[in-house]
Write a protein that holds these residues in place. Structure first.
Motif, mmCIF file in Angstrom:
data_model
loop_
_atom_site.group_PDB
_atom_site.id
_atom_site.type_symbol
_atom_site.label_atom_id
_atom_site.label_comp_id
_atom_site.label_asym_id
_atom_site.label_seq_id
_atom_site.Cartn_x
_atom_site.Cartn_y
_atom_site.Cartn_z
ATOM 1 N N PHE A 21 -9.840 3.277 1.527
ATOM 2 C CA PHE A 21 -10.094 1.867 1.839
ATOM 3 C C PHE A 21 -11.074 1.280 0.830
ATOM 4 C CE2 PHE A 21 -8.734 3.704 5.788
ATOM 5 C CZ PHE A 21 -8.023 2.703 6.416
ATOM 6 N N PHE A 22 -10.831 0.029 0.451
ATOM 7 C CA PHE A 22 -11.861 -0.746 -0.251
ATOM 8 C C PHE A 22 -12.253 -1.853 0.709
ATOM 9 C CE2 PHE A 22 -9.462 0.886 -4.002
ATOM 10 C CZ PHE A 22 -10.475 1.679 -4.490
ATOM 11 N N GLY A 23 -13.343 -1.654 1.447
ATOM 12 C CA GLY A 23 -13.685 -2.597 2.502
ATOM 13 C C GLY A 23 -12.606 -2.532 3.570
ATOM 14 N N ASP A 24 -11.960 -3.657 3.847
ATOM 15 C CA ASP A 24 -10.890 -3.674 4.835
ATOM 16 C C ASP A 24 -9.527 -3.411 4.212
ATOM 17 O OD1 ASP A 24 -12.458 -4.105 7.003
ATOM 18 O OD2 ASP A 24 -12.355 -6.300 6.875
ATOM 19 N N PHE A 25 -9.498 -3.436 2.865
ATOM 20 C CA PHE A 25 -8.219 -3.286 2.180
ATOM 21 C C PHE A 25 -7.814 -1.820 2.117
ATOM 22 C CE2 PHE A 25 -5.891 -2.709 -1.872
ATOM 23 C CZ PHE A 25 -4.758 -3.426 -1.539
ATOM 24 N N ARG A 26 -6.594 -1.559 2.578
ATOM 25 C CA ARG A 26 -6.107 -0.190 2.597
ATOM 26 C C ARG A 26 -5.376 0.078 1.288
ATOM 27 N NH1 ARG A 26 -4.436 3.050 7.316
ATOM 28 N NH2 ARG A 26 -4.811 1.251 8.623
ATOM 29 N N ALA A 27 -6.061 0.730 0.357
ATOM 30 C CA ALA A 27 -5.476 0.956 -0.963
ATOM 31 C C ALA A 27 -4.472 2.105 -0.933
ATOM 32 C CB ALA A 27 -6.575 1.240 -1.981
ATOM 33 N N LEU A 28 -4.782 3.116 -0.134
ATOM 34 C CA LEU A 28 -3.877 4.259 0.023
ATOM 35 C C LEU A 28 -3.740 4.540 1.511
ATOM 36 C CD1 LEU A 28 -5.077 6.826 -2.686
ATOM 37 C CD2 LEU A 28 -3.017 5.407 -2.747
ATOM 38 N N ASP A 29 -2.502 4.731 1.960
ATOM 39 C CA ASP A 29 -2.261 4.896 3.381
ATOM 40 C C ASP A 29 -1.470 6.182 3.619
ATOM 41 O OD1 ASP A 29 -1.916 4.596 6.031
ATOM 42 O OD2 ASP A 29 -0.659 2.793 5.933
ATOM 43 N N ASP A 30 -2.196 7.255 3.909
ATOM 44 C CA ASP A 30 -1.565 8.502 4.322
ATOM 45 C C ASP A 30 -0.545 8.997 3.286
ATOM 46 O OD1 ASP A 30 -1.460 10.541 6.144
ATOM 47 O OD2 ASP A 30 0.232 9.686 7.231
ATOM 48 N N VAL A 31 -0.998 9.169 2.056
ATOM 49 C CA VAL A 31 -0.106 9.582 0.969
ATOM 50 C C VAL A 31 -0.085 11.104 0.847
ATOM 51 C CG1 VAL A 31 0.259 9.511 -1.526
ATOM 52 C CG2 VAL A 31 -0.451 7.449 -0.309
ATOM 53 N N SER A 49 -0.441 -1.593 -5.786
ATOM 54 C CA SER A 49 0.312 -0.725 -4.877
ATOM 55 C C SER A 49 -0.433 0.566 -4.591
ATOM 56 C CB SER A 49 1.677 -0.403 -5.483
ATOM 57 O OG SER A 49 1.504 0.260 -6.718
ATOM 58 N N GLY A 50 -1.535 0.814 -5.290
ATOM 59 C CA GLY A 50 -2.339 2.004 -5.029
ATOM 60 C C GLY A 50 -2.083 3.133 -5.996
ATOM 61 N N LYS A 51 -1.222 2.908 -7.026
ATOM 62 C CA LYS A 51 -0.887 4.022 -7.908
ATOM 63 C C LYS A 51 -2.074 4.476 -8.763
ATOM 64 C CE LYS A 51 1.714 0.844 -10.967
ATOM 65 N NZ LYS A 51 0.788 -0.270 -10.840
ATOM 66 N N SER A 52 -2.840 3.523 -9.288
ATOM 67 C CA SER A 52 -4.023 3.908 -10.059
ATOM 68 C C SER A 52 -5.084 4.537 -9.167
ATOM 69 C CB SER A 52 -4.625 2.693 -10.757
ATOM 70 O OG SER A 52 -3.883 2.391 -11.911
ATOM 71 N N VAL A 227 10.077 10.996 -9.789
ATOM 72 C CA VAL A 227 9.575 9.629 -9.837
ATOM 73 C C VAL A 227 9.189 9.209 -8.424
ATOM 74 C CG1 VAL A 227 10.123 7.210 -10.295
ATOM 75 C CG2 VAL A 227 10.969 8.978 -11.833
ATOM 76 N N VAL A 228 8.024 8.588 -8.328
ATOM 77 C CA VAL A 228 7.547 8.111 -7.036
ATOM 78 C C VAL A 228 7.389 6.604 -7.139
ATOM 79 C CG1 VAL A 228 5.478 8.005 -5.595
ATOM 80 C CG2 VAL A 228 6.381 10.218 -6.294
ATOM 81 N N PHE A 229 7.972 5.875 -6.178
ATOM 82 C CA PHE A 229 7.764 4.435 -6.149
ATOM 83 C C PHE A 229 6.774 4.113 -5.036
ATOM 84 C CE2 PHE A 229 8.862 0.299 -4.209
ATOM 85 C CZ PHE A 229 8.477 -0.524 -5.260
ATOM 86 N N MET A 230 5.675 3.467 -5.401
ATOM 87 C CA MET A 230 4.646 3.127 -4.408
ATOM 88 C C MET A 230 4.580 1.627 -4.199
ATOM 89 S SD MET A 230 1.391 5.594 -5.218
ATOM 90 C CE MET A 230 0.480 5.049 -3.781
ATOM 91 N N ASP A 231 4.278 1.248 -2.959
ATOM 92 C CA ASP A 231 4.023 -0.157 -2.662
ATOM 93 C C ASP A 231 3.138 -0.224 -1.426
ATOM 94 O OD1 ASP A 231 4.065 -2.866 -2.895
ATOM 95 O OD2 ASP A 231 6.035 -3.135 -1.975
ATOM 96 N N GLY A 232 2.171 -1.105 -1.452
ATOM 97 C CA GLY A 232 1.279 -1.285 -0.307
ATOM 98 C C GLY A 232 0.531 -0.026 0.085
ATOM 99 N N GLY A 233 0.225 0.815 -0.871
ATOM 100 C CA GLY A 233 -0.575 2.005 -0.596
ATOM 101 C C GLY A 233 0.210 3.167 -0.027
#
Lengths: 262, 267
Positions: A21-31, A49-52, A227-233
């Motif tokens: 999390f960055f504050g309330d923002f969920r950068a990565l969600d159970d990856v 999307s959380g890839k970096s 290849v992994v496609f990420m979006d929204g963490g």
């Protein structure tokens, strides 16, 4: 002792249920994700999307809020021992980082040091190798990335493509088990992209384990195993380059690919 | 194709710099003339000569106090600046507390407080006799403790001016936080803050006049003593002003030259 026998089969990187999390923002969600030895994993996705963030969590530049990251059998995240979570000591973390190379979008060469000194610094200070030994390694690596004549220049005098190749040589000098590439070609002029991709292709063909955040489709088709496609963490889709690029299953993947492939 | 082009020499900009009255440093000429006039008076007028020679006896003390204080303040200031950005909560808060304390009190007041309250208290605490600590030493201690706080802020700004990516690149190679600071961040930060440090050297030179209140016989104190018996206020204080002006101007020009030289060497 028992872990030694298992080494050959266990993945190089194992990521389980990582959230950030960055504050309330969920950068990565159970990856969750595994990268095998010698595998080239490509992460694509829209910005934000959380890839970096995922890449930066792997060598703990970013501290995940939950989940487990294991590199070559060593816990990067706190390890559970007898029901208690024990944080990795700073020294252990440094040792892991020395074995995980990282290549940045903005190169991040040290501008006050020559190209040669850039490549020698960590060898001398972390690996404690001698000056002559580290310079020999550095010159060999500059030869490998195709710019031996730039050894005594300062990084700002070099073109972007040359700087990024020095950055790759700098991380190779530590003989890493895996290299993380964070959008290595997106700050480059178009005519310089290929000289960097060529070096990366060579590394891939030599069996280097690589995690690459990039939208270079050509590189993906030539070198990527997964290849992994990420979006929204989260990881939306995962598979071989042909599966993900050729026959995407999810709407978000299709939409994203249609935008970047024109 | 190339043969059709006119000779390349005619395309080159003129190498000789043309005089530009808009950018010419007229102010420097004016101040230079004032200093030259004072020099002329000192040579030609025996009254001025005598006062000049009197003030000259304090120059050694002024320069000594300035140089020693500046060097010590640089070292202490670097440590405080590092403490200021430390990840250790205690060290960071101690550093910030010290810096804000010093910056919140006038320098003249601090010189009194440090010389006549803190130094005696500390010497008593250490079982020493405070009267053994000379006024010059107290003056230097005071200037070091004060300027370290100002210099610490310069170093903090310098460290924070280096992009986060540099620290991350160093850490990703396995360097410790301390090694990354020492070999990657500080050398770059130091280069960035050189002009600001130069300004503080000039400031400390000027503020060394404040320690005249302790009776240190530097140029300001020598002038005050001289005036109290000669009553030649005008001559004495004009010469004293010329002393400071000459030193700060020379230092300032020297620093500008150094800076230009360094930026032309920039890689």
């Amino acid at each position: 002792m028992s872990t030694k026998l298992a080494t050959a089969n266990q993945p190089m990187i194992s990521i389980s249920n990582v959230s950030k999390f960055f504050g309330d923002f969920r950068a990565l969600d159970d990856v969750s994700l595994t990268v095998d030895r010698g595998e080239v994993l490509m992460i694509v996705g829209p910005s934000g999307s959380g890839k970096s963030t995922l890449l930066r969590c792997i060598n703990y530049l970013e501290v995940p809020d939950a989940g487990e990251i294991i590199i070559d059998g060593k816990h990067v995240t706190p390890k559970e021992i007898d029901g208690k979570f024990v944080r990795l000591k700073e020294r252990g973390l440094n040792a892991i980082r020395a074995e995980v190379g990282m290549v940045f979008q903005r190169f991040e060469l040290f501008p006050h040091l020559t190209v040669l000194e850039n490549i020698c610094l960590a060898q001398q200070k972390v690996r404690k190798s001698s000056r002559s030994e580290s310079e020999k390694v550095a010159r060999g690596l500059l030869e490998k990335v195709g710019i031996p004549e730039q050894a005594n220049k300062y990084p700002p005098k070099l073109s972007g493509g040359q700087q990024q190749r020095v950055a790759i040589a700098r991380s190779l000098a530590m003989q890493p088990k895996v290299i993380l590439f964070d959008e290595p070609t997106s700050a480059l002029d178009p005519e310089m992209i290929n000289e960097v991709l060529d070096v990366m292709l060579t590394l891939a063909s030599e069996g280097m384990t690589m995690v690459v955040v990039s939208h270079e489709m050509g590189f993906a088709r030539k070198a990527a195993h997964q290849v992994v496609f990420m979006d929204g963490g989260t990881i939306v889709e995962q598979g071989t380059p042909d599966q993900v690029f050729g026959a995407p299953q999810h709407e978000r993947t299709k939409l994203f690919l249609s935008r970047i492939l024109h | 194709m190339a043969a059709d082009l006119p000779p390349s020499t005619s395309l080159k900009p003129p190498t000789k710099k043309r005089f530009n009255w808009r950018t010419f440093p007229w102010w420097l000429v004016a101040i230079g003339l004032i200093i030259a006039y004072m020099g002329f008076r000192i040579i030609s007028d025996p009254v001025y000569t005598r006062i000049f020679e009197t003030i000259l006896t304090g120059l050694g003390a002024t320069l000594m106090v300035t140089v020693i204080s500046f060097i010590c303040a640089l070292i202490l200031g670097l440590l405080l600046g590092l403490g200021r950005v430390s990840r250790n909560v205690l060290i960071r808060n101690l550093s910030i507390g010290y810096i804000e304390f010093i910056r919140g009190v006038p320098i003249l007041v601090l010189i009194f407080t440090i010389s006549f309250a803190i130094v005696p208290a500390l010497s008593n605490g250490l079982g020493l006799n405070a009267s053994n600590v000379s006024l010059t030493v107290r003056a230097i201690i005071a200037l070091v403790l004060i300027y370290a706080a100002y210099i610490a802020e310069i170093f903090r700004a310098g460290i924070e001016s280096i992009s986060r990516g540099q620290m991350e690149a160093a850490r990703s190679l396995g360097l410790t936080h301390g090694q990354a600071m020492r070999y990657v961040i500080l050398p770059q930060a130091f280069r960035n803050v050189l002009p600001a440090l130069g300004n503080d050297l000039i400031a400390i030179l000027k503020d060394s006049s404040l320690v005249s209140v302790l009776g240190v016989r530097e140029i300001t104190q020598v002038s005050r003593l001289s005036v109290s018996s000669s009553f030649k206020y005008e001559e004495t204080y004009f010469i004293l002003t010329a002393f400071y002006l000459t030193m700060t101007l020379v230092l300032s020009l020297l620093l500008q030259w150094l800076q230009r030289k360094m930026s032309s060497n920039v890689h």
